[in-house]
Motif scaffolding. Sequence first.
Motif, PDB file in Angstrom:
ATOM      1  N   SER A 154       0.688  -1.274  -0.105  1.00 40.77           N
ATOM      2  CA  SER A 154      -0.019   0.046   0.036  1.00 40.77           C
ATOM      3  C   SER A 154       1.006   1.173  -0.010  1.00 40.77           C
ATOM      4  O   SER A 154       0.474   2.193  -0.685  1.00 40.77           O
ATOM      5  N   GLN A 176      -7.902   0.934  -0.518  1.00 41.94           N
ATOM      6  CA  GLN A 176      -8.350  -0.456  -0.064  1.00 41.94           C
ATOM      7  C   GLN A 176      -9.829  -0.446   0.703  1.00 41.94           C
ATOM      8  O   GLN A 176     -10.434  -1.280   0.629  1.00 41.94           O
ATOM      9  N   ASP A 227      -5.679  -0.754  -4.796  1.00 36.73           N
ATOM     10  CA  ASP A 227      -5.254  -1.593  -3.488  1.00 36.73           C
ATOM     11  C   ASP A 227      -6.181  -2.577  -3.147  1.00 36.73           C
ATOM     12  O   ASP A 227      -7.340  -2.141  -2.394  1.00 36.73           O
ATOM     13  N   GLU A 228      -5.866  -3.908  -3.511  1.00 33.53           N
ATOM     14  CA  GLU A 228      -6.715  -4.897  -2.999  1.00 33.53           C
ATOM     15  C   GLU A 228      -8.038  -4.689  -3.212  1.00 33.53           C
ATOM     16  O   GLU A 228      -9.012  -4.745  -2.499  1.00 33.53           O
ATOM     17  N   GLY A 233      -3.159  -4.814   7.266  1.00 36.93           N
ATOM     18  CA  GLY A 233      -3.897  -5.113   5.638  1.00 36.93           C
ATOM     19  C   GLY A 233      -3.520  -4.216   4.702  1.00 36.93           C
ATOM     20  O   GLY A 233      -2.654  -3.150   4.932  1.00 36.93           O
TER      21      GLY A 233
HETATM   22 MG   LIG Z   1      -2.121  -2.783   2.105  1.00 32.87          MG
END
Ligand SMILES: [Mg+2]
Lengths: 235, 264
Positions: free
Chosen positions: B64, B101, B176-177, B264
């Motif tokens: 990230s 994200q 991002d994801e 995360g």
């Molecule tokens: Mg991340």
Amino acid sequence: MQTFASVLGDAVALILSGDADLMEIIALSLRVTITAVIAACLIGLPLGAVVGAFRFPGRTLATVLLNSLMGLPPVVVGLVVYLALSASGPLGPLGLLYTPTAMVIAQTILVTPIVAALTRQVIEDLDREYSEQFRSLGVGPLTRIGALLWDARYSLLTVALAGFGRAVAEVGAVIIVGGNINHVTRVMTTTIALETSKGNLELALALGVVLLVIAVLVNAAVMGLRASAARAAYA
Amino acid sequence: MREAAARTEVEDAASIAAAAVPALLEAQGLRLEIGGKRLIDGIDIRIGQGRKTMIMGANGAGKSLLLRLLHGLIVPTAGRMTWRGGPLDKSARRAQAMVFQRPVMLRRSVLANLAFALKVRGLRGPAREARIAEALDKAQLGDLARSPARVLSGGEQQRLALARALACDPELLFLDEPTASLDPASTQAIESLIADASRRGVTVVMVSHDLGQARRLADDIVFLQAGRVAESGPASRVLCSPRSEAAGAWLEGRLFLDGQGAQG
Ligand SMILES: [Mg+2]
Ligand SMILES: Nc1ncnc2c1ncn2[C@@H]1O[C@H](COP(=O)(O)OP(=O)(O)O)[C@@H](O)[C@H]1O
């Protein structure tokens, strides 16, 4: 000696009769307070938003200052506005002392820091959530402030209502700069103070009841706003 | 072995093809230190024009952060970046969009979320209306246009965030994801939006944990470990014959976390 119950009965009868003096006092109270809250919002919302959203030298100081000014003693504000507006004061020539305008000025000074300080907190929290997205989109400073204020609209309405609640119940400042002149500057709180000391309890209590009802309505409005904001996940 | 030789040929062909694509965004010696910790530690990365580059790696590897650095949201401690071989100026930033994200939804309707982004990008009147309608249609959010964006489901919010980014007509899209914690149907909807954008020429840089997603979407893979590039190259090569211990372990399904701690 009258009993409380009989005074309360007379007070309610006075309200229901739509007594002209009573209505005049209530109307002036609302006019002064609403004008002051609007003025305080015009100053306090952008001010709070700028302090909440932008990083600049002295920002922490500005925050501390706003938070401290929230607790300004009304009588001190009244005194300062009195000195400014009195015949020998810098604004004396305007002839505003003992007018509703003087009361609006005093209340605006009291409410603006409340609106600004609460707005700063609301906007700072929202900006933490939005700032990266805004920077990614390339949002300019003016659009950013506008968008933050708009997206915080529900919280900010409750901020304005908090300011209204404080102003409508305030007595110390308005009695000093307004003078509680009959048919000119008598508002609910100043009348209650005066009529109680004169023993005219019916009028005082009638106004007290009206003030309480207004307080309840304001709180109901705040709760209603919170509920509808939560329904739309806008809180 | 003949098989091995053949594979090497394929790999080399893929590498040569990848290298032939001009770089849209390039970073050299990218470093980020916060509080004395080197979170990004000397990364060189080359985003090929029109390619889908997938950034992979364990939680806390710096994926990230790398995305934020590349998008210009964080200023690196050191390193230089170029856009089409030239300086990375304001117009280059405007040619980029990012989906975070956790999608950031304005406290407004779905429609107003799209309108806001387009207004910022200078679109007005009928042109904006048309772009909004197109975005709603593509993201299959037409029926929800008037709903508050924040009451949408996770998948719908992610779709809206992606549609909003794409409506800005970016040359380079960071994700991002985008499908983390989405169900298979939502994941598929997002992936097809990404594939569609890529077909129209949008360059894509996305972070993903999902090996299947890498196989379906990635042209190039950059594998991060502890703030460094452990391995990078064309997906066909990296996924078949990883050269680094980190990527190999990942592909074999051996779980690991970076020393910097999981996040995360
Ligand atoms: Mg991340
Ligand atoms: N603002 C920050 N300050 C300090 N450490 C950070 C900050 N942001 C991220 N980190 C750390 O940097 C590392 C990489 O973070 P991140 O890029 O979010 O990882 P991921 O690869 O999971 O996306 C993590 O160890 C995280 O704790």
